[in-house]
Write an enzyme that holds these catalytic residues in place. Structure first.
Site, PDB file in Angstrom:
ATOM      1  CB  THR A  96      44.147  44.333  37.088  1.00  0.00           C
ATOM      2  OG1 THR A  96      43.704  45.228  36.064  1.00  0.00           O
ATOM      3  CG2 THR A  96      45.596  43.936  36.829  1.00  0.00           C
ATOM      4  CE  LYS A 171      46.028  46.240  33.739  1.00  0.00           C
ATOM      5  NZ  LYS A 171      45.603  47.549  33.352  1.00  0.00           N
ATOM      6  CE  LYS A 246      44.925  44.717  41.384  1.00  0.00           C
ATOM      7  NZ  LYS A 246      43.531  44.933  41.018  1.00  0.00           N
TER       8      LYS A 246
HETATM    9  P1  NAD Z   1      37.211  50.578  42.696  1.00  0.00           P
HETATM   10  O1  NAD Z   1      37.700  50.250  44.049  1.00  0.00           O
HETATM   11  O2  NAD Z   1      36.835  51.981  42.368  1.00  0.00           O
HETATM   12  O3  NAD Z   1      35.919  49.668  42.367  1.00  0.00           O
HETATM   13  C1  NAD Z   1      35.748  48.346  42.797  1.00  0.00           C
HETATM   14  C2  NAD Z   1      34.278  48.178  43.179  1.00  0.00           C
HETATM   15  O4  NAD Z   1      34.027  46.819  43.512  1.00  0.00           O
HETATM   16  C3  NAD Z   1      33.894  49.010  44.411  1.00  0.00           C
HETATM   17  O5  NAD Z   1      32.815  49.881  44.093  1.00  0.00           O
HETATM   18  C4  NAD Z   1      33.483  47.962  45.450  1.00  0.00           C
HETATM   19  O6  NAD Z   1      32.439  48.377  46.301  1.00  0.00           O
HETATM   20  C5  NAD Z   1      33.035  46.832  44.540  1.00  0.00           C
HETATM   21  N1  NAD Z   1      32.975  45.539  45.209  1.00  0.00           N
HETATM   22  C6  NAD Z   1      33.803  45.034  46.163  1.00  0.00           C
HETATM   23  N2  NAD Z   1      33.378  43.806  46.531  1.00  0.00           N
HETATM   24  C7  NAD Z   1      32.262  43.527  45.796  1.00  0.00           C
HETATM   25  C8  NAD Z   1      31.377  42.435  45.713  1.00  0.00           C
HETATM   26  N3  NAD Z   1      31.561  41.347  46.476  1.00  0.00           N
HETATM   27  N4  NAD Z   1      30.344  42.494  44.838  1.00  0.00           N
HETATM   28  C9  NAD Z   1      30.159  43.577  44.055  1.00  0.00           C
HETATM   29  N5  NAD Z   1      30.975  44.657  44.077  1.00  0.00           N
HETATM   30  C10 NAD Z   1      32.009  44.640  44.947  1.00  0.00           C
HETATM   31  O7  NAD Z   1      38.310  50.043  41.681  1.00  0.00           O
HETATM   32  P2  NAD Z   1      38.480  50.444  40.125  1.00  0.00           P
HETATM   33  O8  NAD Z   1      39.445  51.567  39.998  1.00  0.00           O
HETATM   34  O9  NAD Z   1      37.131  50.532  39.490  1.00  0.00           O
HETATM   35  O10 NAD Z   1      39.260  49.146  39.604  1.00  0.00           O
HETATM   36  C11 NAD Z   1      38.600  47.921  39.399  1.00  0.00           C
HETATM   37  C12 NAD Z   1      39.572  46.940  38.772  1.00  0.00           C
HETATM   38  O11 NAD Z   1      40.050  47.474  37.538  1.00  0.00           O
HETATM   39  C13 NAD Z   1      40.816  46.663  39.628  1.00  0.00           C
HETATM   40  O12 NAD Z   1      41.132  45.306  39.514  1.00  0.00           O
HETATM   41  C14 NAD Z   1      41.877  47.549  39.006  1.00  0.00           C
HETATM   42  O13 NAD Z   1      43.181  47.056  39.190  1.00  0.00           O
HETATM   43  C15 NAD Z   1      41.472  47.513  37.547  1.00  0.00           C
HETATM   44  N6  NAD Z   1      41.899  48.676  36.757  1.00  0.00           N
HETATM   45  C16 NAD Z   1      41.743  49.939  37.251  1.00  0.00           C
HETATM   46  C17 NAD Z   1      42.147  51.028  36.481  1.00  0.00           C
HETATM   47  C18 NAD Z   1      41.983  52.442  36.996  1.00  0.00           C
HETATM   48  O14 NAD Z   1      42.556  53.347  36.390  1.00  0.00           O
HETATM   49  N7  NAD Z   1      41.203  52.660  38.065  1.00  0.00           N
HETATM   50  C19 NAD Z   1      42.699  50.826  35.209  1.00  0.00           C
HETATM   51  C20 NAD Z   1      42.806  49.532  34.704  1.00  0.00           C
HETATM   52  C21 NAD Z   1      42.401  48.455  35.504  1.00  0.00           C
END
Ligand code: NAD
Length: 300
Positions: A96, A171, A246
């Protein structure tokens, strides 16, 4: 895309981890990368091939999915890996991020001779694990068609919303409306409390009257009327306040950037941003407790 398709998966966190696992289960070869060792270990256990760098995952893949914390990281990673990809690789960003960043990511990919989609999701960690996410997709028809089989593995509903950036637009529009409606509902509930209206009677009337909303009937912010809502579980998320904050920040940026007089959207971003300072880990429906506190009310 067939099951012979090699999928690069970058970002194996709360969402990306289970999404990648579902692709493995469906028979895709997944080349996975995340800098965090625990995420790597989980992906290995789930059957993905964990590689040492993002570029390594990208260079051997036909389609590359990113699931990353924010737009800056997406753009930096695209800049880092695009030159390592085979010509015409399809990049699908499911993070997102800001609509402007999503458009820029698509432009970077196109300039490097690749294809790109923005495909943010809703449905949370539970939806990611169950393979029932909703995908909101922006990009060209042919690219959407190419990625559809993968979306269908990871999701339950897939909507092609328009061109580049329009998936992100769907979204943030939805989540802006959800944030506004949860605040409005919570203000009405606290006003009702002050005026002697019980939660049960409030629900009984409003759930079938013109004030009805998803926030009330599926996600009621006070315990009782909707047993599965986070209010019944001390506001454990659910959808954390940090994530709502966010998304409202992204909506506020899009409102400002596009000259929309979205006063409630901007106010909702402010209200959640303040609540987020102390309660980032609570479900976003706990905003009702903040309104009650600021109204000098004891918890009901
Ligand atoms: P998270 O922080 O658990 O996961 C993000 C991952 O990206 C981490 O494991 C981190 O180590 C990795 N990362 C960071 N830099 C990197 C790089 N350069 N190369 C490879 N990996 C890298 O976050 P999440 O909850 O999984 O959310 C991910 C996305 O999905 C966000 O944009 C969030 O807004 C969106 N989202 C989350 C939810 C939710 O409920 N968690 C729901 C809908 C959308």
């Amino acid at each position: 895309m067939s099951n012979n398709t090699k999928v690069g998966f970058l970002g194996l966190g709360h969402m990306g981890g289970p999404m990648a696992a579902n692709l493995v289960k469906a028979g895709y070869e997944v080349l996975a990368f995340d800098p965090v060792p625990a995420a790597q270990a989980q992906a290995r256990e789930d059957g993905a091939t964990v590689v040492a760098t993002a570029a390594e995952a990208v260079s051997a893949s036909d389609i590359v999915i990113t699931m990353l914390p924010n737009g800056r990281i997406v753009l930096d990673l695209y800049t880092e890996v695009l030159s390592a990809a085979k010509p015409g690789t399809l990049f699908v960003d499911c993070s997102t991020i800001d609509v402007a960043d999503a458009k820029q990511a698509a432009e970077l990919a196109a300039a490097a001779g690749h294809r790109a989609l923005d495909a943010p999701v809703s449905g949370g960690v539970a939806g990611a694990a169950a393979g029932t996410l909703t995908f909101m997709v922006g990009g060209a028809d042919a690219d959407f068609a190419a990625a559809l089989p993968l979306f269908e593995v990871m999701g339950g509903k897939v909507v092609h919303c328009g061109g580049a950036g329009v998936g992100q637009a769907a979204k943030i529009c939805n989540n802006m409306l959800l944030g506004i409606s949860m605040i409005g509902l919570s203000e009405a509930i606290v006003l009702g409390e002050k005026l002697g209206l019980t939660h049960d009677k409030f629900f009984d009337v409003v759930s079938t009257a013109s004030g009805q909303s998803w926030a009330l009937t599926s996600y009621c912010p006070v315990p009782g009327p909707v047993p599965a809502s986070p209010a019944n579980n001390d506001y454990q998320p659910g959808f954390a306040t940090a994530l709502m904050t966010k998304d409202l920040g992204l909506a506020a940026s899009a409102l400002r950037g596009n000259g929309v007089d979205g006063q409630l959207g901007l106010l909702a971003a402010e209200i959640y941003s303040r609540f987020n300072q102390d309660e980032a880990g609570k479900d976003f429906s706990a905003i009702v407790t903040d309104i009650r506190k600021r109204s000098g009310e004891e918890p009901a």
